[in-house]
Scaffold this motif. Structure first.
Motif, PDB file in Angstrom:
ATOM      1  N   ALA A 324      41.658  35.784  40.368  1.00  0.00           N
ATOM      2  CA  ALA A 324      42.419  35.711  41.480  1.00  0.00           C
ATOM      3  C   ALA A 324      43.755  34.744  41.258  1.00  0.00           C
ATOM      4  CB  ALA A 324      41.829  35.153  42.883  1.00  0.00           C
ATOM      5  N   THR A 325      43.397  33.543  40.221  1.00  0.00           N
ATOM      6  CA  THR A 325      44.391  32.724  40.130  1.00  0.00           C
ATOM      7  C   THR A 325      45.440  33.448  39.297  1.00  0.00           C
ATOM      8  OG1 THR A 325      43.084  30.834  40.338  1.00  0.00           O
ATOM      9  CG2 THR A 325      45.020  30.546  39.225  1.00  0.00           C
ATOM     10  N   GLY A 326      45.218  34.206  38.244  1.00  0.00           N
ATOM     11  CA  GLY A 326      46.120  34.673  37.071  1.00  0.00           C
ATOM     12  C   GLY A 326      46.635  35.955  37.629  1.00  0.00           C
ATOM     13  N   ALA A 327      46.047  36.679  38.666  1.00  0.00           N
ATOM     14  CA  ALA A 327      46.597  37.970  39.311  1.00  0.00           C
ATOM     15  C   ALA A 327      47.897  37.652  39.889  1.00  0.00           C
ATOM     16  CB  ALA A 327      45.562  38.725  40.257  1.00  0.00           C
ATOM     17  N   GLU A 328      48.871  38.540  39.535  1.00  0.00           N
ATOM     18  CA  GLU A 328      50.281  38.243  40.073  1.00  0.00           C
ATOM     19  C   GLU A 328      50.602  39.335  41.441  1.00  0.00           C
ATOM     20  OE1 GLU A 328      53.162  38.540  37.029  1.00  0.00           O
ATOM     21  OE2 GLU A 328      52.483  36.712  35.928  1.00  0.00           O
ATOM     22  N   PHE A 329      50.018  38.929  42.410  1.00  0.00           N
ATOM     23  CA  PHE A 329      50.103  39.742  43.553  1.00  0.00           C
ATOM     24  C   PHE A 329      51.368  39.258  44.305  1.00  0.00           C
ATOM     25  CE2 PHE A 329      45.197  40.837  43.729  1.00  0.00           C
ATOM     26  CZ  PHE A 329      45.521  42.018  42.746  1.00  0.00           C
ATOM     27  N   THR A 330      51.742  40.419  44.939  1.00  0.00           N
ATOM     28  CA  THR A 330      53.022  40.046  45.704  1.00  0.00           C
ATOM     29  C   THR A 330      52.334  39.949  47.255  1.00  0.00           C
ATOM     30  OG1 THR A 330      53.352  42.596  46.029  1.00  0.00           O
ATOM     31  CG2 THR A 330      54.531  41.164  44.329  1.00  0.00           C
ATOM     32  N   ALA A 331      51.168  40.225  47.599  1.00  0.00           N
ATOM     33  CA  ALA A 331      50.587  40.180  49.003  1.00  0.00           C
ATOM     34  C   ALA A 331      49.031  39.395  48.920  1.00  0.00           C
ATOM     35  CB  ALA A 331      50.406  41.482  49.461  1.00  0.00           C
ATOM     36  N   GLY A 332      48.627  39.243  50.024  1.00  0.00           N
ATOM     37  CA  GLY A 332      47.278  38.570  49.974  1.00  0.00           C
ATOM     38  C   GLY A 332      46.125  39.400  49.508  1.00  0.00           C
ATOM     39  N   ILE A 333      45.009  38.841  49.182  1.00  0.00           N
ATOM     40  CA  ILE A 333      43.832  39.737  48.552  1.00  0.00           C
ATOM     41  C   ILE A 333      43.230  40.155  49.896  1.00  0.00           C
ATOM     42  CG2 ILE A 333      41.514  39.635  47.125  1.00  0.00           C
ATOM     43  CD1 ILE A 333      42.941  37.489  45.580  1.00  0.00           C
ATOM     44  N   THR A 334      42.652  41.551  49.876  1.00  0.00           N
ATOM     45  CA  THR A 334      41.966  42.097  50.935  1.00  0.00           C
ATOM     46  C   THR A 334      40.738  42.445  50.570  1.00  0.00           C
ATOM     47  OG1 THR A 334      43.144  44.343  50.400  1.00  0.00           O
ATOM     48  CG2 THR A 334      44.041  43.052  52.005  1.00  0.00           C
ATOM     49  N   ARG A 335      40.450  42.644  49.360  1.00  0.00           N
ATOM     50  CA  ARG A 335      39.125  43.139  48.781  1.00  0.00           C
ATOM     51  C   ARG A 335      38.614  42.649  47.555  1.00  0.00           C
ATOM     52  NH1 ARG A 335      37.562  48.522  46.658  1.00  0.00           N
ATOM     53  NH2 ARG A 335      35.397  49.001  47.311  1.00  0.00           N
ATOM     54  N   VAL A 336      37.533  42.021  47.277  1.00  0.00           N
ATOM     55  CA  VAL A 336      36.804  41.840  45.956  1.00  0.00           C
ATOM     56  C   VAL A 336      35.598  42.742  45.843  1.00  0.00           C
ATOM     57  CG1 VAL A 336      35.979  39.986  44.521  1.00  0.00           C
ATOM     58  CG2 VAL A 336      37.922  39.576  46.144  1.00  0.00           C
ATOM     59  N   VAL A 337      35.452  43.059  44.640  1.00  0.00           N
ATOM     60  CA  VAL A 337      34.167  43.941  44.263  1.00  0.00           C
ATOM     61  C   VAL A 337      33.814  43.445  42.827  1.00  0.00           C
ATOM     62  CG1 VAL A 337      33.241  46.173  43.636  1.00  0.00           C
ATOM     63  CG2 VAL A 337      35.071  46.085  45.423  1.00  0.00           C
ATOM     64  N   VAL A 338      32.686  43.376  42.852  1.00  0.00           N
ATOM     65  CA  VAL A 338      32.054  42.694  41.707  1.00  0.00           C
ATOM     66  C   VAL A 338      30.893  43.859  41.249  1.00  0.00           C
ATOM     67  CG1 VAL A 338      30.592  40.908  40.451  1.00  0.00           C
ATOM     68  CG2 VAL A 338      32.217  40.443  42.123  1.00  0.00           C
ATOM     69  N   LEU A 339      30.588  44.255  39.836  1.00  0.00           N
ATOM     70  CA  LEU A 339      29.811  45.217  39.551  1.00  0.00           C
ATOM     71  C   LEU A 339      29.319  44.678  38.223  1.00  0.00           C
ATOM     72  CD1 LEU A 339      32.261  48.588  39.842  1.00  0.00           C
ATOM     73  CD2 LEU A 339      30.437  47.963  41.493  1.00  0.00           C
ATOM     74  N   PRO A 340      28.096  45.170  38.082  1.00  0.00           N
ATOM     75  CA  PRO A 340      27.286  44.826  36.906  1.00  0.00           C
ATOM     76  C   PRO A 340      27.879  45.690  35.625  1.00  0.00           C
ATOM     77  CG  PRO A 340      25.804  45.963  38.126  1.00  0.00           C
ATOM     78  CD  PRO A 340      26.857  45.602  39.135  1.00  0.00           C
ATOM     79  N   ASP A 341      28.091  45.049  34.606  1.00  0.00           N
ATOM     80  CA  ASP A 341      28.556  45.723  33.505  1.00  0.00           C
ATOM     81  C   ASP A 341      27.445  46.275  32.442  1.00  0.00           C
ATOM     82  OD1 ASP A 341      30.875  47.185  32.442  1.00  0.00           O
ATOM     83  OD2 ASP A 341      30.835  45.861  30.869  1.00  0.00           O
TER      84      ASP A 341
END
Length: 516
Positions: A324-341
């Motif tokens: 989230a720190t490195g993502a260059e979003f122009t708006a706030g974060i609305t959803r986070v998904v974590v999947l086992p790879d």
């Protein structure tokens, strides 16, 4: 290992001194400044100029400053490392998809696609190195090999930009390396195994790989078997591949959208714990995760994170924060998904009871036993100082610090050298040692043995001795004649190939330990 799937060809890209490079990028310091990054009063990274002045990892701040008076001390910032590394990974993904971040400053890509595009493995690795250098990666090295473990070691030891280990040549590349490189691998609780291997005279990966795999598995368990596979050039991924469950994932929706990274990380804590608990309920752990972030403006940011061992809830929260720190979003974060790879059986990753730190579940369970049965009901073995093996063994109540235990580092003339026997008899066993005429063997004041040791009898059991060495005197309390004692040590081998440590003192012969 027989029947094991061949390791995939990978390129590991290593940004040398990445924490220092990131710190320089975020400051106005000159590139040749002697810098040390500090965490909890200890040096965790040092620049080349600082290392030239003997500043290295693990030093306390004052000692580092004493070695280099001009040292620039800055706090270590893991979030900054991840934030500044994210654009570099994005630049790599412009050339090849699905770069896997091992940790900030280190990432891996599969060889197959990118090698076809650039016309070979070395040209592909050079192109990726050049891309990282252009985007501020500093000194970048690449390793191309079978499996991530071998490729990372190749990158760290590359004399030029690229170190290429030919397909099938991982074992030959690893053979001369010191056994200590296994501590850089993906196996938990490795320090004690490496220490014991050194005491057994095993110094290189080739010597370790030459041991019989079944013997290693019997002596060192699952972790030792995985280390043996690494030393032989096998893949650093789990030995037993597992199907990733498609019904386990963690999803968090924020309404309204969150602008602050710390708020996103805080909102993930309970979900990360639930995610790990669901895997543990199936006796699985996660070794790689896919994190997907979505913004209020419809932007999507995905990243695969690989863990050298297995993900804990705190590790998952850290990766979400870094991404989230490195993502260059122009708006706030609305959803986070974590999947086992990628997942693996939990028994391959359980921490030992006497490792670097107790697992929280183990601590909770043993503490509960203490509460039910009493404080002294759970005892932990610890090693202290002394000349005899029995003197060096101590049992301490779980959770207590050793009190009254003799200092191990003190000089102990007459102490038994390494390797030590695996089984120590407490109390020691009385035995009878005879020569070929069935007469008891004795030692005079000058250390001369009356006859060769031929047989050893313990109770109703008689063993023929095929080899013996000694005696070695052990003099204790020689400064107090009324309390002074002298004994003689012998090492013997019986007809079954088992080794024994025998002691002869004023009370007779004793079996003190056995070399299993």
């Amino acid at each position: 290992m027989t029947g094991q799937k061949a390791p995939p060809r990978v390129i590991v890209l290593w940004c040398a001194d990445w924490p220092v490079t990131a710190a320089l990028d975020a400051s106005s310091l000159p590139p040749d400044a002697p810098i040390a990054l500090i965490d909890k009063g200890v040096v965790v990274a040092a620049s080349a100029a600082a290392r030239h002045e003997s500043v290295k990892r693990g030093l306390r701040v004052r000692e580092a400053q004493a070695r280099c008076p001009d040292l620039v001390v800055q706090p270590y910032d893991a979030d900054r490392d991840a934030r500044l590394f994210e654009p570099l990974v994005a630049s790599i993904e412009e050339l090849t998809p699905a770069a896997t971040v091992l940790r900030p400053g280190l990432c891996a890509v599969r060889v197959r696609g990118v090698a076809r595009y650039f016309g070979g493995e070395r040209p592909a690795a050079l192109a990726l190195v050049s891309r990282l250098v252009e985007h501020g990666g500093g000194l970048v090295r690449a390793g191309v090999a079978d499996g991530i473990f071998t490729a990372e070691l190749a990158a760290r030891r590359a004399a030029n930009a690229v170190e290429l280990v030919e397909a099938g040549g991982a074992a030959g590349f690893l053979a001369p390396l010191d056994i200590g490189v296994l501590e850089e691998g993906p196996v938990p609780e490795v320090g004690g195994i490496v220490t014991l291997l050194r005491r057994l005279g095993i110094r290189t990966l080739a010597q370790f790989a030459a041991l019989d795999a079944s013997d290693v598995s019997t002596r060192f368990g699952v972790h030792g078997a995985r280390l043996h596979a690494l030393a032989a050039g096998s893949d650093s991924h789990p030995l037993v591949p597992r199907d990733v469950p498609d019904d386990i994932h963690s999803e968090v929706v924020f309404e309204p959208a969150l602008e602050l990274v710390d708020q996103v990380a805080f909102g993930m804590r309970q979900h990360a714990e639930r995610f790990v608990d669901e895997l543990l309920a199936r006796r699985l752990v996660c070794t790689a995760i896919l994190v997907r972030l979505e913004s209020d403006a419809g932007q999507v940011h995905e990243r695969t994170w690989l863990h050298p061992r297995s993900f804990s809830p705190a590790d998952i929260v850290d990766r979400v924060r870094w991404q989230a720190t490195g993502a260059e979003f122009t708006a706030g974060i609305t959803r986070v998904v974590v999947l086992p790879d990628a997942v693996d059986a939990v028994q391959h990753h359980e921490a030992g009871l006497w490792g670097a730190g107790p697992d929280e579940r183990i601590h909770h369970g043993l503490s509960r036993v203490q509460g039910l049965l009493g404080h002294e009901a759970v005892l932990v073995p610890t090693v202290g100082g002394g000349r005899t093996l029995a003197d060096r063994q101590h049992l301490v109540a779980w959770g207590d610090r050793p009190v009254g235990v003799r200092q191990r580092s003190a000089p102990w003339p007459g102490r038994l050298p390494s390797p030590l026997p695996a089984t120590v008899f407490v109390p020691r066993h009385a035995v009878h040692v005879v020569d070929e005429r069935d007469e008891s063997v004795a030692v005079d004041a000058r250390g001369r043995v009356s006859a060769s040791l031929v047989r050893m009898t313990s109770g109703s059991r008689t063993l023929d001795l095929t080899a013996w060495s000694g005696p070695w005197p052990v003099d204790e309390r020689w400064w107090a004649p009324e309390q002074a004692t002298r004994s003689w040590r012998f090492q013997v081998v019986d007809a079954t190939g088992c080794g024994w440590l025998l002691v002869l003192d004023g009370d007779g012969w004793w079996a003190e330990a056995r070399y299993d």
